[in-house]
Design a protein around this motif. Structure first.
Motif, short mmCIF file in Angstrom:
data_model
loop_
_atom_site.label_atom_id
_atom_site.label_comp_id
_atom_site.label_asym_id
_atom_site.label_seq_id
_atom_site.Cartn_x
_atom_site.Cartn_y
_atom_site.Cartn_z
N PRO A 209 11.26 52.55 22.03
CA PRO A 209 11.44 51.18 22.57
C PRO A 209 11.44 51.10 24.09
O PRO A 209 10.94 50.12 24.65
N ASN A 210 11.99 52.10 24.78
CA ASN A 210 12.04 52.03 26.25
C ASN A 210 10.66 52.21 26.87
O ASN A 210 10.37 51.64 27.93
N LEU A 211 9.82 52.98 26.21
CA LEU A 211 8.43 53.13 26.66
C LEU A 211 7.71 51.79 26.52
O LEU A 211 7.00 51.34 27.43
N VAL A 212 7.92 51.14 25.37
CA VAL A 212 7.31 49.83 25.12
C VAL A 212 7.84 48.81 26.13
O VAL A 212 7.08 48.01 26.69
N ALA A 213 9.15 48.84 26.39
CA ALA A 213 9.76 47.85 27.29
C ALA A 213 9.20 47.95 28.70
O ALA A 213 8.85 46.93 29.32
N ALA A 214 9.10 49.17 29.23
CA ALA A 214 8.63 49.35 30.61
C ALA A 214 7.19 48.88 30.76
O ALA A 214 6.85 48.17 31.72
N SER A 215 6.33 49.26 29.82
CA SER A 215 4.92 48.85 29.93
C SER A 215 4.75 47.37 29.62
O SER A 215 3.82 46.73 30.14
N SER A 216 5.62 46.81 28.79
CA SER A 216 5.54 45.38 28.48
C SER A 216 5.81 44.53 29.72
O SER A 216 5.21 43.46 29.89
N ILE A 217 6.71 44.98 30.58
CA ILE A 217 6.99 44.25 31.81
C ILE A 217 5.73 44.20 32.68
O ILE A 217 5.37 43.15 33.24
N GLU A 218 5.04 45.34 32.80
CA GLU A 218 3.81 45.38 33.60
C GLU A 218 2.73 44.51 32.98
O GLU A 218 2.00 43.79 33.68
N LEU A 219 2.61 44.59 31.65
CA LEU A 219 1.63 43.76 30.95
C LEU A 219 1.93 42.28 31.15
O LEU A 219 1.03 41.47 31.40
N ALA A 220 3.21 41.91 31.08
CA ALA A 220 3.60 40.51 31.27
C ALA A 220 3.26 40.04 32.68
O ALA A 220 2.87 38.88 32.89
N GLU A 221 3.39 40.92 33.67
CA GLU A 221 3.00 40.56 35.05
C GLU A 221 1.52 40.22 35.12
O GLU A 221 1.11 39.28 35.81
N ILE A 222 0.70 41.02 34.43
CA ILE A 222 -0.74 40.74 34.40
C ILE A 222 -1.01 39.38 33.77
O ILE A 222 -1.78 38.56 34.30
N GLU A 223 -0.35 39.12 32.65
CA GLU A 223 -0.56 37.84 31.96
C GLU A 223 -0.10 36.66 32.80
O GLU A 223 -0.79 35.64 32.90
N ALA A 224 1.07 36.80 33.44
CA ALA A 224 1.64 35.68 34.20
C ALA A 224 0.92 35.43 35.51
O ALA A 224 0.59 34.29 35.84
N TYR A 225 0.67 36.50 36.26
CA TYR A 225 0.19 36.34 37.63
C TYR A 225 -1.33 36.40 37.77
O TYR A 225 -1.89 35.82 38.70
N GLN A 226 -2.00 37.14 36.87
CA GLN A 226 -3.44 37.34 37.04
C GLN A 226 -4.28 36.57 36.01
O GLN A 226 -5.40 36.17 36.31
N LEU A 227 -3.72 36.38 34.81
CA LEU A 227 -4.49 35.69 33.76
C LEU A 227 -3.99 34.27 33.51
O LEU A 227 -4.46 33.60 32.59
N ASN A 228 -3.02 33.85 34.35
CA ASN A 228 -2.48 32.48 34.27
C ASN A 228 -1.99 32.12 32.86
O ASN A 228 -2.17 30.98 32.39
N ASP A 229 -1.40 33.08 32.20
CA ASP A 229 -0.89 32.86 30.85
C ASP A 229 0.61 33.11 30.87
O ASP A 229 1.14 34.05 30.26
N LEU A 230 1.31 32.23 31.60
CA LEU A 230 2.74 32.41 31.83
C LEU A 230 3.54 32.34 30.54
O LEU A 230 4.49 33.10 30.33
N ASP A 231 3.16 31.43 29.65
CA ASP A 231 3.92 31.27 28.41
C ASP A 231 3.87 32.53 27.55
O ASP A 231 4.87 32.93 26.95
#
Length: 608
Positions: free
Chosen positions: A341-363
């Motif tokens: 789970p901690n591996l998933v959590a750390a990479s999920s934060i980075e993935l969420a940054e891509i979605e929110a800031y670069q792909l304009n998919d904040l939700d």
């Protein structure tokens, strides 16, 4: 009674004499240390006459030698040498006296006696060689070391000193040969040899020496395939030249030859990442990933590969959206493989940054992290990191009080930790954004004592900014407008942020926020990939406000622009140096010194 009086008188005289001699000794030693040899000689001569101690005779002789009274020095040195036959330093100086009088034959005979007088005392051998080196008699220094190696049966530690001596003599091929011989016999000297070579060789300018070192190392690698130390030295040499691909090729070859698990490639990737050589870092990590899932570094290498790939794209604000979309798919594929789970959590934060800031998919980004909080059994730290990132996303959505709640939860969980300070700072900024300046300042003042220098520095800056523009000013309006521009920057509403800053300039010309406005304009332009405009903002800030609180920030950030985006390393080096000379108390001093030395060509890369 008479006898007692005589004893008392003798005791008084003895004590008085001892005190006088102590004072004379102190004066003599001080004059000698200060290079005032004529004055020192008067006291040493008196002390020798009073005590007949050989040490004072030696000092007297050295004083006469240093004032170029060679005839007298010669006589005194001979006399002192007879009294202290084991003091070879006296004979070396006597030889100097002969040579100064153009009597080379007697000088050489005297120095030959010094070499012949050496035994197996390592300290004595080093002292004699150092003395010969100091006076420029390198051949006799070499003879001293060779005699030492013979007497101590080839004691190889002398190789380091002999190699250094060859370097001073300009005989670089012999210097390199001896250093490599030293680490071949004792690999524990590898780091020491690297440090010495980095001090002697300018890996950017001394191309002949570098080529000699390269050729010798390649030969050693070919002749000793079972000894990885020479391949490691070759990797190190490439790093000194900032040839990261050369280092990567050697590290990969060594890993294959020794059938290793990829650990040295992991280390190389870290060094490359820290030096912003993201291509090399990605290739090194990808090599480890290709070793397969059974390899002990597979999961970590894959996670770091994704992180470095993201850093690479983030480094260029003009990166195409399509590349982020491709990277998102790679993240999703990796996360689907992991059960930890901690591996998933750390990479999920980075993935969420891509979605929110670069792909304009904040939700989607917010939903991803909320689901992780509900469904993953994460460590407390990863929970806090996830909440902080959720707070950041909610600020972008303008749900600032929901963001503040997440920040406060993270702070409470890590109250006495740097992570808690980070969350507290972000929460304080919510009050700053919304114009509640008094409460924001009270929270920021607490953070001035943070163990993180960066957080403490940021808190101090923002607290002072609020203080200077709310207590002294008769109106809060400019400060409220500036805070709004800051919030718009966080929300990536760049055009509105620029317009708000321009409004402060037009409505309140000459306001004390001028330097802060220039810094904020720099941040906006950089976010938009407008590096020339960013540089112009900072140049203007330095010109008009260089002595104010943002002076060191402006110099450092401008140096980074020139180093990484505007292809002007000379200007970057100049700015880093200015931080060292003009802003010695700055938070940036350590990093500026490191980068200045790197751009100057010094050895600054990390150890593998």
């Amino acid at each position: 009674m008479i006898r007692f009086s005589i004893i008392l008188l003798l005791l008084f005289v003895t004590v008085r004499t001892t005190v006088a001699q102590t004072q004379d000794r102190q004066l003599a030693d001080q004059y000698f240390a200060d290079g005032e040899y004529s004055k020192a000689a008067m006291y040493y001569e008196k002390l020798y006459d009073d005590t007949d101690q050989p040490f004072y005779l030696k000092r007297l002789a050295l004083c006469r030698f240093n004032v170029e009274d060679y005839d007298v020095a010669e006589s005194l040195l001979k006399k002192a040498s007879r009294k202290m036959p084991n003091d070879l330093d006296l004979l070396i100086t006597l030889g100097q006296a002969y040579k100064r009088q153009d009597d080379n034959r007697r000088a050489e005979n005297t120095w030959d006696d010094v070499i012949n007088g050496l035994g197996n005392n390592r300290s004595e051998i080093i002292n004699v060689a150092d003395k010969f080196t100091k006076i420029g008699e390198y051949q006799y220094a070499l003879q001293a070391y060779e005699k030492g190696k013979k007497n101590i049966r080839g004691f190889y530690v002398f190789n380091s000193r002999i190699a250094e001596l060859y370097g001073q003599m300009g005989q670089n091929d012999k210097m390199i040969e001896l250093y490599l011989e030293l680490i071949e016999k004792n690999p524990s000297y590898q780091r020491s040899v690297q440090v010495r070579l980095s001090r002697i060789i300018d890996f950017e300018e001394d191309q002949m020496i570098v080529e000699t070192l390269r050729q010798e190392l390649l030969k050693k690698v070919q002749d000793n395939p079972d000894k990885p130390i020479f391949a490691e030295m070759l990797i190190w040499m490439f790093l000194q030249q900032s040839d990261f691909y050369g280092a990567y090729a050697q590290a990969k070859a060594l890993d294959r030859r020794l059938d290793e698990n990829g650990s040295r490639l992991m280390s190389l990737a870290n060094v490359a990442r820290n030096n912003k050589k993201f291509d090399v870092a990605r290739d090194a990590l990808k090599y480890v990933v290709k070793k397969g899932k059974k390899n002990q570094y597979y999961d970590r290498a894959l996670q770091e590969y994704l992180t470095v790939s993201k850093l690479h794209l983030d480094f260029d604000p003009q990166t195409a959206t399509e590349r982020y979309a491709q990277l998102k798919d790679e993240y999703l594929d990796a996360i689907s493989q992991w059960s930890e789970p901690n591996l998933v959590a750390a990479s999920s934060i980075e993935l969420a940054e891509i979605e929110a800031y670069q792909l304009n998919d904040l939700d989607t980004a917010i939903s991803r992290l909320e689901n992780n909080l509900e469904n993953l059994t994460m460590s407390d730290r990863n929970v806090a990191l996830t909440k902080i990132k959720l707070g950041d996303f909610l600020v972008v959505k303008n749900q600032v009080w929901d963001a503040a709640l997440y920040y406060m939860q993270a702070e409470k969980a890590f109250k006495y930790d740097e992570l808690g300070d980070k969350a507290k700072f972000k929460a304080a900024k919510i009050y700053y954004y919304t114009g509640e300046f008094d409460y924001a300042r009270s929270q920021l003042d607490v953070l001035k004592g943070s163990t993180s220098k960066l957080i403490a520095n940021d808190a101090m800056y923002l607290s002072n900014l609020i203080n200077d523009n709310t207590i002294i000013d008769t109106t809060f309006k400019p400060m409220e407008m500036f805070a709004r521009a800051d919030l718009l920057l966080e929300q990536k509403k760049y055009a509105e942020a620029f317009a708000t800053l321009d409004s402060i300039d037009s409505e309140y010309p000459g306001h004390s926020l001028q330097d802060d406005i220039l810094m904020k304009r720099f941040e906006l332009n950089k976010k938009m990939g407008q590096f020339q405009e960013s540089a112009q903002d900072l140049e203007k800030l330095i010109e008009n406000h260089g002595d104010d609180i943002l002076g060191d920030d402006a110099h450092f950030k401008l140096a980074e622009l020139y180093e990484h985006h505007l292809n002007n390393e000379d200007r970057a080096r100049e700015l880093y140096q200015k931080i060292l000379t003009d802003y010695s108390g700055s938070l940036y001093v350590v990093e500026a010194r490191k980068r200045f030395r790197k751009l100057r060509g010094d050895s600054t890369t990390e150890e593998l």
